[in-house]
Design a protein around this motif. Structure first.
Motif: not given
Length: 232
Positions: A42, A46-47, A49, A70, A72-76, A159
């Motif tokens: 946080d 979220g920077n 990969d 997950r 927080r981000s679907s691309t992580l 995802t």
């Protein structure tokens, strides 16, 4: 820069992972507990990969952290680290949103190969396809430009692994695809794991797109072989 967050409570293992990932060209941030992983993620907005996440940790365990990340981000890219060889740990991690798992002990080559494979997938999420930007199939619309999927006009939260599997299916409508070809297409030819990861991801996708996941209409099982996308 390829940024990765490593969360592992055992110092020796964490140091081993950090050293080898730095040698492979990654910018590594490491923490020793789930609480710090979430706080760091946080704080960095979220920077990252990829996150490498140990399952068994004091305090918040890896499953809980995976679920929260997950959300927080679907691309992580999320890879679970586990000392247990039990199938249930692997399945549980994948079902809550992990992309892959590595069972301890693992070699430097396995570690970097698995991380590299996930990183390539993360990079693909930012590649925009300007040609033939939409694939339609029944109530589904897959947008190659935004890398999103909708059903009856409503977005389906996927995802990147799930998106890629659906894209592969929808590009091969009504064609039986064996598990090995799905595994190779999504995870790469050098994948170290077994094809059980395909089955778990299919189960997860069915829960999101099927009206009755136990009686699927779109992703049909070809027993003893693999799966087929039913272009209903």
């Amino acid at each position: 820069m390829k940024r990765i967050l490593v969360c592992e409570d055992e110092d020796v293992i964490r140091d081993f992972v950090v050293i080898n990932l730095k040698r492979a060209g990654y910018d590594v941030t490491d923490v020793n507990c789930g609480e710090e992983a979430l706080k760091t993620f946080d704080a960095e907005h979220g920077n990252f990969d990829i996150v490498l996440l140990d399952i068994m940790m004091p305090g918040i365990n890896g499953f809980t952290v995976c679920k929260k990340l997950r959300e927080r981000s679907s691309t992580l890219g999320i890879i679970m680290l586990t000392a247990k060889a039990q199938e249930m740990d692997k399945v549980s991690g994948l079902m809550i949103g992990a992309d892959d798992y590595i069972t301890k002990p693992f070699s430097p080559s396995e570690l970097t190969a698995r991380v590299d494979a996930i990183y390539r997938r993360v990079c693909m999420s930012f590649i925009k396809n300007e040609n033939n930007p939409v694939i339609e199939s029944g109530p589904f619309l897959l947008n190659l430009k935004s890398r999103t999927v909708s059903k009856n006009g409503k977005p389906v939260d996927l995802t990147q692994v799930e998106y890629q599997i659906l894209e592969y299916f929808m590009n091969n409508k009504n064609t039986a695809l064996d598990r090995s070809s799905i595994l190779s297409h999504i995870w790469g030819d050098s994948y170290f794991g077994d094809d059980k990861i395909v089955d778990v991801n299919i189960r997860r996708i069915r829960m999101k797109i099927e009206d009755e996941p136990s009686n699927p209409q779109y992703i049909i099982t070809i027993w003893g072989y693999g799966y087929k996308w039913n272009d209903a």
